[in-house]
Scaffold this motif. Structure first.
Motif, PDB file in Angstrom:
ATOM      1  N   GLU A  76       0.843  -1.215   0.000  1.00  0.00           N
ATOM      2  CA  GLU A  76       0.000   0.000   0.000  1.00  0.00           C
ATOM      3  C   GLU A  76       0.871   1.255   0.000  1.00  0.00           C
ATOM      4  OE1 GLU A  76      -3.221   0.534   2.953  1.00  0.00           O
ATOM      5  OE2 GLU A  76      -3.500  -1.620   2.625  1.00  0.00           O
ATOM      6  N   ASN A  77       0.607   2.152  -0.927  1.00  0.00           N
ATOM      7  CA  ASN A  77       1.342   3.436  -1.021  1.00  0.00           C
ATOM      8  C   ASN A  77       2.832   3.291  -1.279  1.00  0.00           C
ATOM      9  OD1 ASN A  77      -0.989   4.948  -0.492  1.00  0.00           O
ATOM     10  ND2 ASN A  77      -0.746   4.517   1.708  1.00  0.00           N
ATOM     11  N   ILE A  78       3.222   2.243  -1.960  1.00  0.00           N
ATOM     12  CA  ILE A  78       4.658   2.010  -2.224  1.00  0.00           C
ATOM     13  C   ILE A  78       5.002   2.438  -3.655  1.00  0.00           C
ATOM     14  CG2 ILE A  78       6.395   0.176  -2.538  1.00  0.00           C
ATOM     15  CD1 ILE A  78       5.800   0.856   0.419  1.00  0.00           C
ATOM     16  N   GLY A  79       6.139   3.134  -3.798  1.00  0.00           N
ATOM     17  CA  GLY A  79       6.574   3.581  -5.122  1.00  0.00           C
ATOM     18  C   GLY A  79       7.655   2.712  -5.741  1.00  0.00           C
ATOM     19  N   ALA A  80       8.408   1.993  -4.897  1.00  0.00           N
ATOM     20  CA  ALA A  80       9.476   1.127  -5.421  1.00  0.00           C
ATOM     21  C   ALA A  80       9.726  -0.008  -4.433  1.00  0.00           C
ATOM     22  CB  ALA A  80      10.762   1.919  -5.617  1.00  0.00           C
ATOM     23  N   VAL A  81      10.155  -1.154  -4.969  1.00  0.00           N
ATOM     24  CA  VAL A  81      10.407  -2.323  -4.113  1.00  0.00           C
ATOM     25  C   VAL A  81      11.873  -2.751  -4.240  1.00  0.00           C
ATOM     26  CG1 VAL A  81       9.820  -4.748  -3.658  1.00  0.00           C
ATOM     27  CG2 VAL A  81       8.040  -3.158  -4.429  1.00  0.00           C
ATOM     28  N   VAL A  82      12.541  -2.889  -3.104  1.00  0.00           N
ATOM     29  CA  VAL A  82      13.869  -3.484  -3.080  1.00  0.00           C
ATOM     30  C   VAL A  82      13.677  -4.864  -2.454  1.00  0.00           C
ATOM     31  CG1 VAL A  82      16.224  -3.309  -2.173  1.00  0.00           C
ATOM     32  CG2 VAL A  82      14.977  -1.218  -2.813  1.00  0.00           C
ATOM     33  N   HIS A  83      13.780  -5.900  -3.286  1.00  0.00           N
ATOM     34  CA  HIS A  83      13.441  -7.244  -2.802  1.00  0.00           C
ATOM     35  C   HIS A  83      14.699  -8.001  -2.366  1.00  0.00           C
ATOM     36  CE1 HIS A  83      11.275 -10.814  -2.101  1.00  0.00           C
ATOM     37  NE2 HIS A  83      11.432 -11.397  -3.278  1.00  0.00           N
ATOM     38  N   LEU A  84      14.876  -8.027  -1.036  1.00  0.00           N
ATOM     39  CA  LEU A  84      16.071  -8.662  -0.453  1.00  0.00           C
ATOM     40  C   LEU A  84      15.730  -9.910   0.346  1.00  0.00           C
ATOM     41  CD1 LEU A  84      17.721  -5.462   1.112  1.00  0.00           C
ATOM     42  CD2 LEU A  84      18.384  -6.520  -1.026  1.00  0.00           C
ATOM     43  N   ALA A  85      14.486 -10.035   0.814  1.00  0.00           N
ATOM     44  CA  ALA A  85      14.143 -11.140   1.727  1.00  0.00           C
ATOM     45  C   ALA A  85      14.462 -12.474   1.067  1.00  0.00           C
ATOM     46  CB  ALA A  85      12.658 -11.092   2.084  1.00  0.00           C
TER      47      ALA A  85
END
Ligand SMILES: NC(=O)c1ccc[n+]([C@@H]2O[C@H](COP(=O)([O-])OP(=O)(O)OC[C@H]3O[C@@H](n4cnc5c(N)ncnc54)[C@H](O)[C@@H]3O)[C@@H](O)[C@H]2O)c1
Ligand SMILES: [Zn+2]
Length: 401
Positions: A76-85
């Motif tokens: 919600e309300n996110i502009g970019a994702v840094v996927h590290l998990a």
């Protein structure tokens, strides 16, 4: 205009916290999405010491990337994702196959599935992949040029024939920087899941029109790395042993090498990939661009801890380990103008100062090594060379994650 909020999955992990730190310095709001995995954070996670979490710009969401409903909340309300998990233990991945696949592949699929089927504001994805997708690195043969030897056979390990030879003319070869176009030959389930993550993100990002940057990190080290996890992080493992006054046992002949890159350089690369378009659609190595042998790194640590106990060459090995691997940084330099800034010398000094201020960890390697031996992934130590407490001394050296 308000800056777009960045979702950092695995945001309470080693690299995630460093990325968050840089984003906060740039006044970017961040949401850290993490399940606080007990293997990394202990049974009772202690976040009290994390000053960063007191910043008004930082929010934390405790959730699991493999659960679609958690993505619905997190995005919600996110502009970019840094996927590290991710689950990151190379050797452990060989027998925890479902767990590694569910988190790494399933987690990435759940992210992309949400983006494909729901309204969202995501305009960039950065994926943390790994040099492990290459398997053995590139080598130079005097007669044949750049070559990619296959994974070393069990027979080679057993006969202590550590160095690969040219796959065409069989002559001796020297390690060379590995470019992104190298063949991908994952040698572990962990590496296979990282390659699968890459493919999912590449295909979905094109189809959905969301630019993605895929980074292949080399061996990341630095302040904040887990000192508790016995399955990853050769520098943590060696440091714990040195602090406990134990002998470091080097695998093979100690001359196997890795590309050690400081976590602050990794975080700078991630944020640069978010800020600029130059890397959109690209798959890029991020590393120091220099090989360092395991023996050399043990010696540098010993010097900094002021410990005199000499390491022992154990002749032990782990099936599936690569011999050498270091990054060719030409592509990231030209796409993003990025170059690492922290030398190994400076980075290790910073790391050791930090370790010295941390509580002493019990050496849990005996358990990790015993698991590998029980599964035939590591031979039992040779009785003639093995001190009675050898199991406690054998390090479960992390292959390149
Ligand atoms: N550290 C390295 O040397 C290295 C090298 C190459 C690639 N990478 C990649 O970089 C990324 C980050 O690595 P790191 O070193 O910071 O690892 P880390 O273990 O310190 O951090 C990973 C974080 O992810 C969280 N996590 C695990 N499973 C989760 C799940 N199901 N849902 C939500 N959160 C979950 C953990 O609690 C942890 O905080 C990983 O994707 C890893 O594959 C790391
Ligand atoms: Zn050759």
């Amino acid at each position: 205009m308000d800056k777009l909020k960045v979702l950092v999955t695995g945001g309470l992990g080693f690299i995630g916290l460093e990325v968050a730190k840089v984003l906060v310095e740039q006044k970017v709001p961040v949401l850290l999405f993490d399940n606080l995995s007990p293997q990394i954070h202990g049974a009772v996670p202690d976040l009290a010491g994390l000053g960063l979490l007191h910043s008004a710009q930082v929010e934390v969401f405790r959730g699991d990337v493999s659960k679609p409903s958690d993505w619905a909340v997190a995005l919600e309300n996110i502009g970019a994702v840094v996927h590290l998990a991710a689950e990151t233990g190379t050797a452990q991945s060989m027998y925890e196959i479902s767990r590694y696949t569910e988190t790494n592949v399933g987690g990435t699929a759940a992210l992309l599935n949400h983006l494909a089927n729901h309204q969202h504001g995501v305009s960039k994805i950065i994926l943390a992949s790994s040099r492990s997708v290459y398997g053995e690195g590139a080598y130079q043969c005097r007669s044949c040029g750049l070559v990619y030897p296959p994974a070393r056979s069990e027979e080679m390990f057993r006969s202590a024939q550590w160095q690969p030879s040219c796959p065409f003319c069989r002559r001796p070869i020297e390690a060379a920087p590995t470019p992104e176009e190298a063949r991908t030959v994952p040698a572990s389930i962990y590496a296979a899941t990282k390659l699968a993550q890459e493919d999912l993100v590449r295909v979905a990002s094109q189809a959905l029109g969301i630019p993605a940057v895929i980074y292949r990190f080399q061996n990341v080290y630095g302040e904040g790395q887990s000192l508790k996890n016995p399955y990853t992080g050769i520098l943590s493992i060696f440091s714990n042993q040195l602090r406990l006054g134990k002998t470091i046992h080097l695998y093979e002949d100690g001359q196997e090498s890795r590309d050690f890159v400081h976590v602050s350089d990794i975080a700078r690369a991630v944020v640069r990939g978010l800020d600029y378009e130059g890397a959109d659609g690209a798959t890029l190595n991020v590393g120091s661009g220099e090989p360092t042998s395991v023996a050399q790194v043990a010696a540098l640590l010993q010097e900094r801890f002021g410990v005199q106990i000499q390491p022992v060459i154990s002749g032990q090995y782990r099936l599936g380990d690569i011999r050498h691997g270091y990054a060719d940084l030409t592509a990231i330099r030209s796409r993003l103008g990025f170059a690492p800034e922290v030398s190994l010398d400076e980075g290790l000094t910073r790391f050791v100062e930090w370790v010295k201020a941390q509580p002493l960890q019990l050496d849990r390697l005996d358990r990790a090594s015993a698991e590998l031996m029980a599964r035939g992934l590591m031979p039992a130590p040779f009785p003639s060379e093995a001190p009675t407490d050898v199991r406690q001394n054998i390090h479960a050296k992390a292959a390149s994650v």
